[in-house]
Design a protein around this motif. Structure first.
Motif, PDB file in Angstrom:
ATOM      1  N   ASP A   1       0.833  -1.207   0.000  1.00  0.00           N
ATOM      2  CA  ASP A   1       0.000   0.000   0.000  1.00  0.00           C
ATOM      3  C   ASP A   1       0.867   1.256   0.000  1.00  0.00           C
ATOM      4  OD1 ASP A   1      -2.307  -1.514   0.064  1.00  0.00           O
ATOM      5  OD2 ASP A   1      -2.621  -1.279   2.229  1.00  0.00           O
ATOM      6  N   GLU A   2       2.007   1.187   0.659  1.00  0.00           N
ATOM      7  CA  GLU A   2       2.920   2.320   0.728  1.00  0.00           C
ATOM      8  C   GLU A   2       3.848   2.385  -0.485  1.00  0.00           C
ATOM      9  OE1 GLU A   2       6.070   4.093   4.021  1.00  0.00           O
ATOM     10  OE2 GLU A   2       4.884   2.332   4.511  1.00  0.00           O
ATOM     11  N   LEU A   3       4.288   1.220  -0.966  1.00  0.00           N
ATOM     12  CA  LEU A   3       5.274   1.162  -2.047  1.00  0.00           C
ATOM     13  C   LEU A   3       4.712   1.501  -3.426  1.00  0.00           C
ATOM     14  CD1 LEU A   3       8.110   0.404  -3.117  1.00  0.00           C
ATOM     15  CD2 LEU A   3       7.273  -1.954  -3.275  1.00  0.00           C
ATOM     16  N   LEU A   4       3.581   0.914  -3.776  1.00  0.00           N
ATOM     17  CA  LEU A   4       3.073   1.047  -5.151  1.00  0.00           C
ATOM     18  C   LEU A   4       2.857   2.498  -5.591  1.00  0.00           C
ATOM     19  CD1 LEU A   4       0.755  -2.088  -5.367  1.00  0.00           C
ATOM     20  CD2 LEU A   4       3.065  -1.785  -6.299  1.00  0.00           C
ATOM     21  N   PRO A   5       2.303   3.382  -4.758  1.00  0.00           N
ATOM     22  CA  PRO A   5       2.177   4.778  -5.188  1.00  0.00           C
ATOM     23  C   PRO A   5       3.540   5.456  -5.418  1.00  0.00           C
ATOM     24  CG  PRO A   5       0.727   4.362  -3.334  1.00  0.00           C
ATOM     25  CD  PRO A   5       1.596   3.157  -3.485  1.00  0.00           C
ATOM     26  N   GLN A   6       4.549   5.061  -4.651  1.00  0.00           N
ATOM     27  CA  GLN A   6       5.877   5.654  -4.816  1.00  0.00           C
ATOM     28  C   GLN A   6       6.511   5.269  -6.147  1.00  0.00           C
ATOM     29  OE1 GLN A   6       8.542   5.093  -1.489  1.00  0.00           O
ATOM     30  NE2 GLN A   6       6.950   5.613  -0.002  1.00  0.00           N
ATOM     31  N   LEU A   7       6.155   4.096  -6.672  1.00  0.00           N
ATOM     32  CA  LEU A   7       6.697   3.663  -7.963  1.00  0.00           C
ATOM     33  C   LEU A   7       6.260   4.600  -9.088  1.00  0.00           C
ATOM     34  CD1 LEU A   7       6.209  -0.207  -7.852  1.00  0.00           C
ATOM     35  CD2 LEU A   7       8.294   1.097  -7.398  1.00  0.00           C
ATOM     36  N   LYS A   8       5.082   5.201  -8.939  1.00  0.00           N
ATOM     37  CA  LYS A   8       4.543   6.071  -9.984  1.00  0.00           C
ATOM     38  C   LYS A   8       5.292   7.393 -10.084  1.00  0.00           C
ATOM     39  CE  LYS A   8      -0.034   4.110  -9.847  1.00  0.00           C
ATOM     40  NZ  LYS A   8      -1.447   4.290  -9.713  1.00  0.00           N
ATOM     41  N   SER A   9       5.794   7.896  -8.965  1.00  0.00           N
ATOM     42  CA  SER A   9       6.442   9.209  -8.990  1.00  0.00           C
ATOM     43  C   SER A   9       7.946   9.145  -8.773  1.00  0.00           C
ATOM     44  CB  SER A   9       5.829  10.118  -7.919  1.00  0.00           C
ATOM     45  OG  SER A   9       6.000   9.542  -6.641  1.00  0.00           O
ATOM     46  N   GLY A  10       8.464   7.978  -8.415  1.00  0.00           N
ATOM     47  CA  GLY A  10       9.882   7.851  -8.107  1.00  0.00           C
ATOM     48  C   GLY A  10      10.756   7.725  -9.337  1.00  0.00           C
ATOM     49  N   THR A  11      12.071   7.851  -9.107  1.00  0.00           N
ATOM     50  CA  THR A  11      13.041   7.708 -10.191  1.00  0.00           C
ATOM     51  C   THR A  11      14.097   6.645  -9.906  1.00  0.00           C
ATOM     52  OG1 THR A  11      14.454   9.454  -9.286  1.00  0.00           O
ATOM     53  CG2 THR A  11      12.794  10.110 -10.913  1.00  0.00           C
ATOM     54  N   ARG A  12      14.245   6.261  -8.636  1.00  0.00           N
ATOM     55  CA  ARG A  12      15.306   5.321  -8.261  1.00  0.00           C
ATOM     56  C   ARG A  12      14.793   4.336  -7.218  1.00  0.00           C
ATOM     57  NH1 ARG A  12      20.680   7.156  -4.908  1.00  0.00           N
ATOM     58  NH2 ARG A  12      21.803   5.178  -5.002  1.00  0.00           N
ATOM     59  N   ILE A  13      15.207   3.074  -7.352  1.00  0.00           N
ATOM     60  CA  ILE A  13      14.864   2.046  -6.384  1.00  0.00           C
ATOM     61  C   ILE A  13      16.150   1.435  -5.836  1.00  0.00           C
ATOM     62  CG2 ILE A  13      14.611   0.295  -8.214  1.00  0.00           C
ATOM     63  CD1 ILE A  13      12.482  -1.058  -6.434  1.00  0.00           C
ATOM     64  N   ARG A  14      16.180   1.300  -4.508  1.00  0.00           N
ATOM     65  CA  ARG A  14      17.283   0.611  -3.845  1.00  0.00           C
ATOM     66  C   ARG A  14      16.692  -0.520  -3.023  1.00  0.00           C
ATOM     67  NH1 ARG A  14      19.862   5.775  -1.207  1.00  0.00           N
ATOM     68  NH2 ARG A  14      17.789   6.526  -1.689  1.00  0.00           N
ATOM     69  N   THR A  15      17.357  -1.663  -3.031  1.00  0.00           N
ATOM     70  CA  THR A  15      16.857  -2.832  -2.327  1.00  0.00           C
ATOM     71  C   THR A  15      17.970  -3.478  -1.515  1.00  0.00           C
ATOM     72  OG1 THR A  15      17.393  -4.360  -4.130  1.00  0.00           O
ATOM     73  CG2 THR A  15      15.208  -3.339  -4.172  1.00  0.00           C
ATOM     74  N   SER A  16      17.576  -4.229  -0.508  1.00  0.00           N
ATOM     75  CA  SER A  16      18.520  -5.068   0.231  1.00  0.00           C
ATOM     76  C   SER A  16      17.746  -6.236   0.828  1.00  0.00           C
ATOM     77  CB  SER A  16      19.236  -4.267   1.320  1.00  0.00           C
ATOM     78  OG  SER A  16      18.321  -3.822   2.290  1.00  0.00           O
ATOM     79  N   PHE A  17      18.413  -7.376   0.905  1.00  0.00           N
ATOM     80  CA  PHE A  17      17.796  -8.569   1.480  1.00  0.00           C
ATOM     81  C   PHE A  17      18.867  -9.595   1.820  1.00  0.00           C
ATOM     82  CE2 PHE A  17      17.782  -9.068  -3.094  1.00  0.00           C
ATOM     83  CZ  PHE A  17      18.191 -10.383  -3.307  1.00  0.00           C
ATOM     84  N   ASN A  18      18.474 -10.531   2.648  1.00  0.00           N
ATOM     85  CA  ASN A  18      19.368 -11.613   3.050  1.00  0.00           C
ATOM     86  C   ASN A  18      19.152 -12.807   2.133  1.00  0.00           C
ATOM     87  OD1 ASN A  18      20.279 -10.160   5.347  1.00  0.00           O
ATOM     88  ND2 ASN A  18      18.418 -10.756   6.418  1.00  0.00           N
ATOM     89  N   ASP A  19      20.233 -13.354   1.635  1.00  0.00           N
ATOM     90  CA  ASP A  19      20.197 -14.579   0.839  1.00  0.00           C
ATOM     91  C   ASP A  19      21.381 -15.417   1.309  1.00  0.00           C
ATOM     92  OD1 ASP A  19      19.424 -16.460  -1.000  1.00  0.00           O
ATOM     93  OD2 ASP A  19      20.284 -15.437  -2.710  1.00  0.00           O
ATOM     94  N   TYR A  20      21.217 -16.000   2.509  1.00  0.00           N
ATOM     95  CA  TYR A  20      22.315 -16.681   3.183  1.00  0.00           C
ATOM     96  C   TYR A  20      23.126 -17.522   2.213  1.00  0.00           C
ATOM     97  CZ  TYR A  20      24.893 -19.467   6.502  1.00  0.00           C
ATOM     98  OH  TYR A  20      25.900 -20.056   7.185  1.00  0.00           O
TER      99      TYR A  20
END
Length: 133
Positions: free
Chosen positions: A94-113
């Protein structure tokens, strides 16, 4: 003086991250139900956004583990933790999807042991690709 400015400009170009759009679309159709599953993936962002039929988009990090603690940040907005259960994931979407419409950059991080992975990519035409899915 001219050579200093040229050298300085060249150093700025070398040190600046090179961003190019690498979002790729793949679609599959279920042979029994004709429901289309569409994924929009970026190797640089290290995530896939996918849509099954007419469902709203969801996001997947490609970790081999179900609890990867995926975190996403669009531009300079606050970081969004995607959560590992359906309720927290829906609230995060609910928070992320609207930001995709107006944003220009995405940064991600996650664990993949045994690794910790990070992604960084421009959003480019992600929203148009998701809308077309």
């Amino acid at each position: 003086m001219k050579s200093f400015a040229t050298t300085f400009s060249l150093l700025l170009l070398i040190s600046a991250p090179a961003f190019s759009c690498d979002w790729k679309v793949s679609k599959t159709t279920d042979q029994m139900t004709d429901v289309v599953t569409c994924a929009v993936t970026s190797g640089k962002a290290k995530v896939s956004f996918y849509r099954h039929g007419t469902d709203r988009p969801n996001v997947y990090d490609g970790s081999t583990y179900s609890e990867s603690n995926l975190r996403i940040r669009i531009d300079d907005n606050k970081m969004i933790s995607m959560g590992d259960n359906a309720y927290t994931r829906q609230k995060a979407l609910d928070e992320l999807l609207p930001q995709l419409k107006s944003g220009t950059r995405i940064r991600t991080s996650f664990n993949d042991y045994p690794e910790y992975k990070e992604g960084d990519a421009p959003l480019c035409n992600l929203q148009k690709l998701l809308d077309a899915c």
